[in-house]
Each structure stands twice: as structure tokens, then as C-alpha cells.
Write a protein that holds these residues in place. Structure first.
Motif, PDB file in Angstrom:
ATOM      1  N   GLN A 264       0.886   4.433   6.935  1.00 17.94           N
ATOM      2  CA  GLN A 264      -0.445   3.791   6.435  1.00 17.94           C
ATOM      3  C   GLN A 264      -1.657   4.142   6.889  1.00 17.94           C
ATOM      4  O   GLN A 264      -1.715   4.562   8.155  1.00 17.94           O
ATOM      5  CB  GLN A 264      -0.149   2.167   6.560  1.00 17.94           C
ATOM      6  CG  GLN A 264       0.992   1.705   5.853  1.00 17.94           C
ATOM      7  CD  GLN A 264       0.739   1.358   4.334  1.00 17.94           C
ATOM      8  OE1 GLN A 264       0.173   0.386   4.087  1.00 17.94           O
ATOM      9  NE2 GLN A 264       1.278   2.147   3.673  1.00 17.94           N
TER      10      GLN A 264
ATOM     11  N   GLN B 210       0.978  -1.076   0.240  1.00 20.59           N
ATOM     12  CA  GLN B 210       0.014   0.020   0.042  1.00 20.59           C
ATOM     13  C   GLN B 210       0.910   1.137  -0.020  1.00 20.59           C
ATOM     14  O   GLN B 210       1.797   1.404   0.855  1.00 20.59           O
ATOM     15  CB  GLN B 210      -0.921   0.060   1.517  1.00 20.59           C
ATOM     16  CG  GLN B 210      -2.040  -1.160   1.284  1.00 20.59           C
ATOM     17  CD  GLN B 210      -2.811  -1.235   0.239  1.00 20.59           C
ATOM     18  OE1 GLN B 210      -3.376   0.047  -0.101  1.00 20.59           O
ATOM     19  NE2 GLN B 210      -3.373  -2.128  -0.223  1.00 20.59           N
TER      20      GLN B 210
ATOM     21  N   SER C 191       6.326   2.922  -0.441  1.00 18.07           N
ATOM     22  CA  SER C 191       5.086   1.813   0.309  1.00 18.07           C
ATOM     23  C   SER C 191       5.595   1.021   1.187  1.00 18.07           C
ATOM     24  O   SER C 191       6.646   0.764   1.424  1.00 18.07           O
ATOM     25  CB  SER C 191       4.294   1.162  -0.918  1.00 18.07           C
ATOM     26  OG  SER C 191       5.281   0.454  -1.727  1.00 18.07           O
TER      27      SER C 191
ATOM     28  N   PHE D 282      -4.995  -1.939   5.967  1.00 18.76           N
ATOM     29  CA  PHE D 282      -4.301  -0.916   5.685  1.00 18.76           C
ATOM     30  C   PHE D 282      -4.837  -0.644   4.076  1.00 18.76           C
ATOM     31  O   PHE D 282      -4.222   0.143   3.465  1.00 18.76           O
ATOM     32  CB  PHE D 282      -2.962  -0.644   5.848  1.00 18.76           C
ATOM     33  CG  PHE D 282      -2.409  -1.146   6.925  1.00 18.76           C
ATOM     34  CD1 PHE D 282      -2.448  -0.008   8.191  1.00 18.76           C
ATOM     35  CD2 PHE D 282      -2.148  -2.363   7.597  1.00 18.76           C
ATOM     36  CE1 PHE D 282      -1.911  -0.128   9.510  1.00 18.76           C
ATOM     37  CE2 PHE D 282      -1.563  -2.636   9.040  1.00 18.76           C
ATOM     38  CZ  PHE D 282      -1.698  -1.403   9.738  1.00 18.76           C
TER      39      PHE D 282
END
Length: 472
Positions: free
Chosen positions: A274, A262, A407, A347
Motif C-alpha cells: 500500500q 485500496q 487490494s 493509504f
């Protein structure tokens, strides 16, 4: 012992050997290395000790993420929390010739900090750094100081050769602390190694990991953690194998399925942020705001999980018999110990579970059915994250921190990784983490290499496994 358990133990041993001696080509890239982590077990505590420890953890997290230290956050606000209480650490080497030091690997800060030999009795027993013994050290003539809720650290900023996991930066900027509050450091940890982004670094220096990734020195632009659990193991020693940290690759034997990445919200490369998009407790969803109000810092340098008062209260509202703590336990909640609490966090992708073993922070005594949870309240302000996701969560997943695109990724732990929980083994010695590199310890005239210490680790793991077979 069943055939399956024997097979798992054998696979664990094979993993240790392959990681240390060298995995087959293609599994461990040449531009990717691993270092073993050590986990420091918590000492025995009575009821009042646990209360004081809880308060210290909460105060330390507040100090680390306090808006009062926005401009200095990476320089040491974390040290009170991390050096005194966090469990996992690895090793790096500094100088010419290189000397090894144990440091906490902290994804919640960005500066490197080690204790100087001039720190004397306040930093005794930690194998401190003597800049006069390094032919490549440069004093930048810049003072360094930071205050904490219960201590301080001060020194100077310099540059030197820094090596970790087989990689080298010839002019890494870091702080060399010459004075601290009494009993500020816990042996054998000497300092901290920040693994967040440069924007948090008070020194302005690019962190070691970021320089490696930016310059294309890794086969893959990422680093990853696997952390072991010993908190529910009554036979755990003071120091135990803590898992592994890889640079430049992921260890496919330690996770199963795919890694769910993510992106950092809005490309904010500071903390490893996150957004918590959902959370369930005992299978029931709790209400969370959207957007930045639910941003969480993924922080290997924080022991528990901290969050806003409303969110934490909503968690415990799903646990019958829970009550807010008072006094030193303010911000924490107690609940019946015979309740197995299951928390799941998402998340934006899959839901990741926190084991009931990790949700329990402490009990108030053997005759009591009163436990305190590892999720507690803090107040965020000044742009700091509302949630701090520490080792309580990270012990349950394989976590990956990716440079490009920025990420965070999580994956389910494999049977091999899970089998390492609570298993004794050889304690990794401080090394450079490179098979061909040599690191000289200050306490010994004899050089040590990753190969030699690795052999000891493999022999120790084999001995433990063999003893287990004999016992059966």
C-alpha cells in the motif's frame, strides 16, 4: 458495572458462540471459515533485556526484507523475526492422518515451513512433523537452506495434504526443516504459513490461500484479520486469545462502517503493498515522498512499524523531548512516557489511528519517564518496501486481504472487537478449523475436533464473563 458494559460482554460471548458453533446462514458462508488466533504474551524484561530485544527485532526485519535475499525472501528470512518474536499464531494440519501444528500467519512471506521430527533437540517441544507417519507425503528431493543474521535453518522440500480453516490442498508444497541454530524456535510455534503472493515464494509453489482463491473455493476472494491487544494488560497470561482469521468472508460483527479497499500499486502482486499517502503525528502532518518511496508492506508477521530514516525522524520531531536511541537502541527513539502519542496513517482513503498504547514499545524502568516508540528506522534497498507496517498498526483496524482485484482493505473495529482487548478467555487448541473435520495431535492418541475444542473455548469465555458479573 454499567448496563452498557454488561451488554458488550454479552455480545462478545455471543460472538464467540456464533463463530465457533456456526453463525446464521448468510453471515458465515459455507465456503468461508474462521480459526481462532492465540497471542503469545511477551516475557518480563529488565532494561538491558529490552535493549537486546529491540536490536533483535530491528535486525530481524532487516534480514527479512534485505535485498541480499530477494530470490529467497519467502523461504525463511522471516523466521528469525517471526518465529522468535511475533505474537499471533493459528493452526493447520498436515498429512494423512492429519496432524495439527501451530504456525505464524505471515502476510509478509509466501512459503510454508514446518519443523521436522528429525530436528531433535534444536526444535524440541514444538510438536514437529514426522513425514514417515503420513501416507501421502512426497519428498521432492530438493534441498532447502537459509542463513540469518543470527541463525540458520535447513531441510528439504516436499508435498502433502494441508488443511486449514476447513479447506484442503492435497499436494501443497512446503519445506520440512531438519536442523536449525540452537534456540531458534519458540514453543509452541512449529513454523510459518506464508500469506503473501506466489511471486515471493522461493519454492515457486502457489501459496495455500492463493490456490483456494484462484480456484473459486471461497464465497468471497479474501481473507481477514482481527488482532487483540494485551501489551497494556498486567494480568495477561503467557498465552491469550489473539483474535480471529477468516478465509472466504469477512466477519461483520468485528468491524463498523465500510471496508476501504485500496488496490495494490500498479498491480504488484508480491507483498501486500500500500502507498502511504499521508501521516499525521499529534495532529500535525509530516512530509512524505509520493510513489514507490512510500510503499509499505502490510505484514502480520512483523511486530512493530519500520520506516526510512527521514520519515521516522519526522515522526519523532513532532514529539517534544524525543531523542534518537544509541547502542542497542540504534534506529529507535525515546520520548517522555507521559506523552500520549497519536499517529494517523492514510493509504489513499480514511486516516487510521494508532493507539498511544500501541505506540509505546517499552519503558526503561518504573522510576523513569523514558519510553521507546514502536516506530523505528530501517534502510530499504533492492526494490524492497520503504515501510513495514506490522501488528502495532494492525491491532487498531480490521484488515482484509483481497485476491481479486488485488487490494488491501481496512475498517474500524466494532465495540465487540474492542471489548476483546485485554479480556482473558479459553486458549484455542490446535484444530483443523472445520466443524466436521478431525485432527489427531501427535501428543495424544485421542482425536480432537473444532467442535469439541470450541465448546471448551465457549465454556471458558462464559466462565470468565460469569466471574466478572459475580465480582461486580
Amino acid at each position: 458495572m454499567t448496563l452498557l458494559s454488561l451488554a458488550i460482554r454479552f455480545l462478545v460471548l455471543l460472538f464467540v458462540i456464533s463463530e465457533v458453533v456456526g453463525a446464521p446462514q448468510g453471515k458465515t458462508p459455507s465456503a468461508g471459515q474462521f480459526i481462532p488466533l492465540t497471542r503469545r504474551n511477551q516475557p518480563l524484561r529488565n532494561v538491558s533485556d529490552w535493549a537486546e530485544y529491540a536490536k533483535s527485532l530491528r535486525d530481524a526485519t532487516i534480514a527479512k526484507y534485505s535485498s541480499r535475499h530477494v530470490q529467497k525472501r519467502g523461504t525463511g528470512e522471516n523466521l528469525y523475526a517471526d518465529l522468535s518474536y511475533s505474537d499471533f499464531y493459528g493452526s493447520l494440519a498436515v498429512g494423512t492422518p492429519p496432524y495439527s501444528f501451530d504456525v505464524l500467519l505471515d502476510t509478509g512471506s509466501s512459503d510454508m515451513w514446518i519443523a521436522s521430527s528429525a530436528c531433535q533437540s534444536m526444535c524440541a517441544g514444538t510438536g514437529n512433523f514426522d513425514s514417515t507417519k503420513s501416507s501421502t507425503f512426497k519428498n521432492l528431493n530438493k534441498n532447502f537452506s537459509v542463513n540469518y543474521s543470527k541463525g540458520y535453518a535447513a531441510g528439504t522440500v516436499g508435498q502433502d495434504v494441508v488443511q486449514m480453516a476447513g479447506f484442503k490442498i492435497p499436494d501443497q508444497t512446503f519445506a520440512v526443516v531438519t536442523t536449525t541454530a540452537t534456540n531458534f524456535l519458540r514453543n509452541p510455534v512449529t513454523g510459518i504459513f506464508g500469506l503473501a503472493w506466489q511471486s515471493l515464494a522461493a519454492s515457486g509453489a502457489m501459496p495455500f490461500w492463493q490456490a483456494l482463491a484462484r480456484n473459486g473455493l471461497w464465497n468471497e476472494p479474501l481473507m481477514a484479520f482481527q488482532l487483540t491487544r494485551f501489551s497494556n494488560d498486567s494480568k495477561a497470561g503467557d498465552l491469550e486469545p489473539g483474535g480471529s482469521f477468516t478465509m472466504g468472508y469477512v466477519n461483520e460483527s468485528l468491524y463498523t462502517g465500510t471496508i476501504d479497499y485500496q488496490d495494490l500499486p500498479n498491480g504488484q502482486a508480491s507483498y501486500w503493498l500500500q502507498e502511504i499517502t499521508s501521516m499525521t503525528v499529534q495532529g500535525k502532518p509530516i512530509s512524505l515522498p509520493s510513489g514507490s518511496a512510500s510503499y509499505a508492506a502490510i505484514d502480520t508477521g512483523t511486530t512493530l512499524v519500520a520506516g526510512p530514516a527521514a520519515g521516522i525522524a519526522a515522526i519523532y520531531a513532532q514529539i517534544p523531548g524525543s531523542q534518537p536511541g544509541t547502542g542497542s537502541w540504534e534506529g529507535f527513539y525515546k520520548y517522555p512516557c507521559n506523552t500520549a502519542v497519536m499517529v494517523e496513517i492514510s493509504f489513499g482513503g480514511p486516516k487510521w489511528s494508532v493507539s498511544p498504547d500501541d505506540f509505546v514499545f517499552s519503558s526503561t524502568g518504573p522510576a523513569s519517564n523514558e519510553c521507546y516508540g514502536a516506530f523505528y528506522t530501517i534502510t530499504a534497498s533492492g526494490g524492497t518496501p520503504s515501510w513495514i507496517i506490522g501488528d502495532t498498526f494492525l491491532k487498531n483496524v480490521y484488515s482484509v486481504f483481497r485476491y481479486n482485484p488485488p487490494s488491501v482493505g481496512f475498517a474500524a473495529l466494532s465495540e465487540i472487537a474492542l471489548a476483546m482487548n485485554g479480556k482473558a478467555g479459553g486458549i484455542p487448541s490446535a484444530t483443523l478449523g472445520a466443524i466436521s473435520a478431525t485432527s489427531t495431535l501427535e501428543t495424544s492418541a485421542a482425536p480432537t475436533t473444532r467442535t469439541s475444542s470450541a465448546v471448551v473455548f465457549v465454556i471458558s469465555a462464559f466462565f470468565v464473563t460469569l466471574v466478572s458479573f459475580v465480582e461486580v
